[in-house]
Design an enzyme around this catalytic site. Structure first.
Site, short mmCIF file in Angstrom:
data_model
loop_
_atom_site.label_atom_id
_atom_site.label_comp_id
_atom_site.label_asym_id
_atom_site.label_seq_id
_atom_site.Cartn_x
_atom_site.Cartn_y
_atom_site.Cartn_z
N THR A 206 -68.40 42.01 -32.76
CA THR A 206 -67.94 41.23 -31.85
C THR A 206 -69.57 40.26 -31.49
O THR A 206 -70.58 40.74 -31.51
CB THR A 206 -67.65 41.66 -30.68
OG1 THR A 206 -68.50 42.72 -30.14
CG2 THR A 206 -66.14 42.25 -30.44
N GLU A 349 -61.17 42.22 -31.01
CA GLU A 349 -60.77 43.65 -30.94
C GLU A 349 -59.09 43.64 -31.19
O GLU A 349 -58.53 44.69 -31.07
CB GLU A 349 -60.97 43.98 -29.34
CG GLU A 349 -62.52 44.51 -29.14
CD GLU A 349 -63.33 43.28 -28.85
OE1 GLU A 349 -63.04 42.11 -29.12
OE2 GLU A 349 -64.51 43.53 -28.23
N LYS A 457 -67.91 33.76 -7.91
CA LYS A 457 -67.50 34.33 -6.44
C LYS A 457 -68.16 33.46 -5.42
O LYS A 457 -69.42 33.43 -5.26
CB LYS A 457 -67.81 35.69 -6.33
CG LYS A 457 -67.01 36.42 -7.43
CD LYS A 457 -66.78 37.95 -6.93
CE LYS A 457 -65.87 38.96 -7.66
NZ LYS A 457 -66.47 39.54 -8.98
N TRP A 462 -62.55 33.29 -5.61
CA TRP A 462 -62.63 33.22 -6.87
C TRP A 462 -62.58 31.78 -7.18
O TRP A 462 -61.47 30.93 -6.98
CB TRP A 462 -61.95 34.07 -7.60
CG TRP A 462 -62.08 35.62 -7.88
CD1 TRP A 462 -63.19 35.90 -7.10
CD2 TRP A 462 -61.85 36.60 -8.59
NE1 TRP A 462 -63.43 37.49 -7.02
CE2 TRP A 462 -62.52 37.71 -8.26
CE3 TRP A 462 -61.05 36.43 -9.58
CZ2 TRP A 462 -62.08 38.97 -8.82
CZ3 TRP A 462 -60.63 37.69 -10.22
CH2 TRP A 462 -61.25 39.18 -9.84
#
Ligand code: AMP
Length: 559
Positions: A206, A349, A457, A462
């Site tokens: 990754t 993944e 944030k 958010w």
């Protein structure tokens, strides 16, 4: 692990201890991916595999030739002492030879480890040593990269350069040989071995932004299952001609090298040339009907078409994933080129496919706006993948289109643990935390709001950097946009918008803010807009937000 039981979704959590399980009478199945290329040779021998070579020349092969050359490669590796479970690396482009390596290496029981040629040298050394690669197959233009690294590579016994014998460069690489010489005396009648259940097939690392990259070791079974599921979850037709821009070095090119031959699909591979003009030429000449790629590649192609009055007339569908699809890209594909866009989401993944957004019968009767609103979502899970969204304490959130949280996944082609890790990467019930912040709705659609580390944030609320980027991208002067949360003395973090314009020159900031004003909440509007000549992209085309975050980390604090 998800049970193979057809009712797996129901029984997964049941404590069925003590029950006597009757075993089915069907044949044992320990797949070898080589069976896929053998099938293609048998049923679709003449279907073409097109590659643009490093020289720019177009090379034409077919499934019969690829299969026979994969057998020769497998036998050459065996003669060379490569054994089941050994790891063999490829530092290669999308061409027929890379496809042959997918089958030749994995099919003889070794593990195909695909390396990304854009990796930072230090990461490449780490990955090659961590994987204990024994041989590296290397594309001609990348020979100098390995020459610079070879003193630090611990286990490499041989370098095989992907070229003809007469094209072999002068090189300081130890034990270097051309690919064509290497496979020349290989056995064209080679018989693939029967592999163990769950035998390892391929390895990808990754592209982590912090810490060392992590390996994901796919099995033959997970790859075959993923490929079969993928065929049902996209609008693939038996006569499709597929443009494979997604690299074979990144998450197994989304499974195309497996599901393509499974269904006898023509494959068209661009090699090194992924800019708008050469891509357009390839699409046009090879009658491409289905194109797979990431948004940045399509932006280049669309810009070329726009500037040169070209229409993608053969293309019916494009599958877009890797980063969020923007409304502007969707609209241009649909309204200018009459190309249907299928948004897809996944990750290394997950082999990688998790969700796809295929057209539904209901969408036919919707207005364009309604349809686009659905198409921009990352899609619905393909069979085999389960999704849930949880809060910070791990409690499952309702699938109401509003509740936003950590996206968890589970399924047979999702990793259990990272390569060589001591511990599982999943919780006790098999759920893997994707690191994405998402919303699930009543109809099963998933929408990504952000990477957990990129979410902004501000004042306890958010802000989705992806939503803000997509809104900015709709501005006619904006070629690319990136939004990053920068520490702020009062609000914790505030968004900063980075823009690359079509002309490369700054435009009036007010025109950007005015444009955004009716598209996002007022408190989402960026406090600062910065015009750049280009944005930092990582090895797989994703925005490297951490670089901008670091560079501008004190910007609001100092004000
Ligand atoms: P990688 O493992 O390098 O393929 O990266 C996987 C990550 O890319 C995911 O966890 C997402 O954050 C992002 N990603 C992939 N597809 C999409 C998409 N369609 N929309 C938004 N983000 C995506």
């Amino acid at each position: 692990m998800l049970s193979n039981n057809v009712a797996s979704y129901i029984i997964y959590n049941k404590q069925d201890k003590g029950a006597i399980q009757m075993i089915g009478d069907m044949q044992k199945w320990t797949p070898n991916v080589a069976g896929i290329i053998e099938h293609a040779k048998e049923i679709h021998p003449q279907t073409e595999i097109i590659s643009r070579l490093v020289s720019g020349e177009i090379h034409r092969s077919n499934y019969e030739k690829v299969c026979i050359r994969s057998r020769k490669l497998a036998s050459a590796l065996e003669k060379d002492g490569i054994k089941k479970g050994d790891v063999v690396a490829t530092l290669a482009l999308n061409t027929y030879r890379h496809l042959e390596m997918y089958y030749g290496i994995s099919g003889m029981g070794a593990v195909t480890h695909t390396l990304n040629f854009r990796l930072h040298p230090e990461q490449a050394v780490y990955i090659i040593n961590h994987a204990e690669d024994k041989i590296i197959f290397v594309e001609l233009p990348f020979v100098p990269i390995l020459e610079g690294l070879q003193d630090k590579l611990n286990n490499i016994q041989k370098y095989i350069v992907l070229c003809e014998e007469h094209e072999m460069p002068e090189t300081s690489l130890n034990n270097a040989i051309s690919y064509e010489e290497y496979i020349k005396d290989g056995d064209a009648e080679y018989k693939w071995p029967i592999l163990d259940d769950d035998a390892a097939c391929a390895l990808c690392y990754t592209s982590g932004t912090t810490g060392n990259p992590k390996g994901v070791l796919y099995s033959h079974k997970s790859n075959v299952l993923h490929a079969q599921a993928a065929l049902t979850a996209m609008t693939i037709q038996p006569d499709d001609s597929i443009l494979m821009v997604v690299p074979l070095f990144h998450v197994l090119a989304w499974g195309i090298p497996y599901f393509g031959p499974m269904n006898g699909l023509k494959l068209v591979m661009p090699g090194m040339q992924m800019e708008g003009e050469p891509l357009y030429e390839l699409i046009d000449q090879e009658d491409v009907s289905l194109a797979f790629g990431v948004p940045t590649i399509w932006m280049g192609l669309l810009a070329y078409c726009r500037e040169n009055n070209k229409i993608l007339s053969s293309v019916k569908n494009t599958i877009i994933g890797g980063s969020a699809l923007s409304l502007a890209t969707l609209q241009e594909f649909d309204e200018v080129h009459d190309v249907n866009v299928i948004h897809a989401w996944g990750m290394t993944e997950m082999s990688p496919l998790g969700t796809t957004n295929v057209p539904t019968p209901e969408m036919q009767n919707m207005s364009k706006e309604e349809k686009y609103a659905i198409q921009l979502k990352q899609g619905r899970p393909i069979y085999g993948v389960e999704l849930k969204v949880v809060d910070d304490s791990g409690n499952e959130l309702p699938k109401d289109g509003k509740s936003q949280g950590h996206l968890m996944v589970r399924g047979p082609w999702i990793l259990q643990k990272y390569f060589k890790a001591d511990k599982d990467a999943v919780d006790a019930d098999g759920w893997f935390d994707t690191g994405d912040i998402s919303v699930l709705d009543e109809d099963g659609y998933m929408t990504i709001k952000d990477r957990a580390k990129d979410v902004i944030k501000s004042g306890g609320e958010w802000i989705s950097s992806i939503d803000l980027e997509n809104a900015a991208f709709g501005h006619p002067e904006v070629a690319e946009a990136c939004v990053v949360g920068i520490p702020h003395p009062k609000w914790d973090e505030r968004p900063m918008l980075f823009i690359v314009t079509n002309s490369g020159e700054p435009v009036e900031k007010k025109s950007i803010i005015d444009f955004l004003s009716d598209k996002v909440a007022k408190w989402w509007l960026p406090d600062e807009i910065v015009f750049l000549k280009e944005l930092p992209h990582g090895a797989t085309g994703k925005l490297q937000k951490f670089e901008l975050r670091e560079e501008y980390s004190n910007h609001y604090m100092e004000k």
